[in-house]
Design an enzyme around this catalytic site. Structure first.
Site, PDB file in Angstrom:
ATOM      1  N   CYS A  90       0.807  -1.225   0.000  1.00 40.20           N
ATOM      2  CA  CYS A  90       0.000   0.000   0.000  1.00 40.20           C
ATOM      3  C   CYS A  90       0.847   1.285   0.000  1.00 40.20           C
ATOM      4  O   CYS A  90       1.478   1.590  -1.004  1.00 40.20           O
ATOM      5  CB  CYS A  90      -0.974  -0.052   1.164  1.00 40.20           C
ATOM      6  SG  CYS A  90      -2.542   0.721   0.790  1.00 40.20           S
ATOM      7  N   HIS A 191      -3.830  -5.593   1.780  1.00 40.31           N
ATOM      8  CA  HIS A 191      -3.330  -5.552   3.154  1.00 40.31           C
ATOM      9  C   HIS A 191      -4.301  -6.274   4.048  1.00 40.31           C
ATOM     10  O   HIS A 191      -4.829  -7.303   3.653  1.00 40.31           O
ATOM     11  CB  HIS A 191      -3.027  -4.123   3.587  1.00 40.31           C
ATOM     12  CG  HIS A 191      -4.153  -3.174   3.386  1.00 40.31           C
ATOM     13  ND1 HIS A 191      -5.309  -3.214   4.125  1.00 40.31           N
ATOM     14  CD2 HIS A 191      -4.302  -2.146   2.504  1.00 40.31           C
ATOM     15  CE1 HIS A 191      -6.108  -2.245   3.736  1.00 40.31           C
ATOM     16  NE2 HIS A 191      -5.533  -1.585   2.743  1.00 40.31           N
TER      17      HIS A 191
END
Ligand code: GLN
Length: 247
Positions: A90, A191
């Site tokens: 991310c 994630h």
């Protein structure tokens, strides 16, 4: 094997320590000890690292680490070039590309390891996501995760994505690509508990890191009974499928 975790104090919002815990545990179950090192602001990337990890963070934390990460850029590029494995998630993934332009228009320079650039859009791309990956030729596997990002990431022509989006947004909600792969380095928007519910990816990273430490080929790791992990993967994959479309 040495695992170096960059900026655990700043880029840590998405179960990032949990990914490290999975790597440590799955290595230990095979009798492999992991020497875990943290690399903070102003600290050097350990020369003996076999696997580098960079977690996720909001724009504020990304801005905080950007100048320091810029100084580490050449060390990171040399490490990956020398066969070190890497996972960036991310916010960390975005900063390993060339640049990240925030909604305000401010541009954070990235280190340019991954051939990509990111521009923040208005609508956040949030939800469960399912990918199909082929990291080893002929071996197709799925990755299930959760994404939450404003950034739209565009790979340069010819760059290799981590996978193709089956359900979810991925890099930019448009081209069907997710993440980026460069040699043993992977960047991704996935994630939440990425490695706990995708144990094959944890093992792939461990095998690449072992190949770096031994100077040989990635070893075949003894299988583990992954019943709980498979169930977690299925729940996450089912949620992504119930979105009912790619974007
Ligand atoms: N600031 C980035 C974005 O929203 C970081 C993503 C993240 O780590 N949530 O696109």
């Amino acid at each position: 094997m040495t695992v170096a975790h960059l900026y655990p104090g700043e880029l840590n919002i998405y179960a990032d320590r949990g990914n490290i815990a999975v790597l440590e545990r799955r290595a230990a179950w095979r009798g492999i000890a992991i020497d875990y090192k943290t690399v903070g602001l102003g600290e050097r990337v350990p020369a003996d690292a076999d696997l580098l990890y960079v977690g996720g963070g909001q724009d504020r934390e990304q801005a905080l680490v950007t100048p320091d990460l810029g100084r580490k850029g050449p060390e990171l590029a040399a490490a990956v070039d020398g066969g070190v494995a890497l996972l960036a998630v991310c916010g960390g993934y975005q900063l390993l590309g060339r640049s990240y332009r925030e909604r305000s228009g401010a541009e954070l320079p990235g280190v340019g390891l991954f051939p990509l650039a990111t521009i923040a859009g208005e609508r956040r791309m949030i939800g469960d996501i399912l990918l199909e990956c082929e990291l080893d030729p002929g071996v197709r596997r799925t990755l299930a995760g959760f994404e939450n990002h404003a950034g739209r990431t565009f790979l340069d022509a010819g760059a290799t994505p981590l996978g193709r989006v089956v359900h979810g947004f991925g890099n930019n909600g448009g081209d069907g690509f997710e993440g980026c792969r460069l040699a043993r380095a992977l960047g991704t928007y996935l994630h939440g508990p990425l490695l706990p519910r995708n144990p094959w990816l944890a093992d792939w990273l461990l095998a690449q890191a072992l190949a770096h430490s031994s100077g040989g080929e990635p070893p075949e790791l003894p299988p583990l009974s992954d019943d709980l992990e498979a169930a977690a993967h299925e729940v996450a994959a089912g949620r992504a499928r119930s979105r009912g479309g790619r974007f």
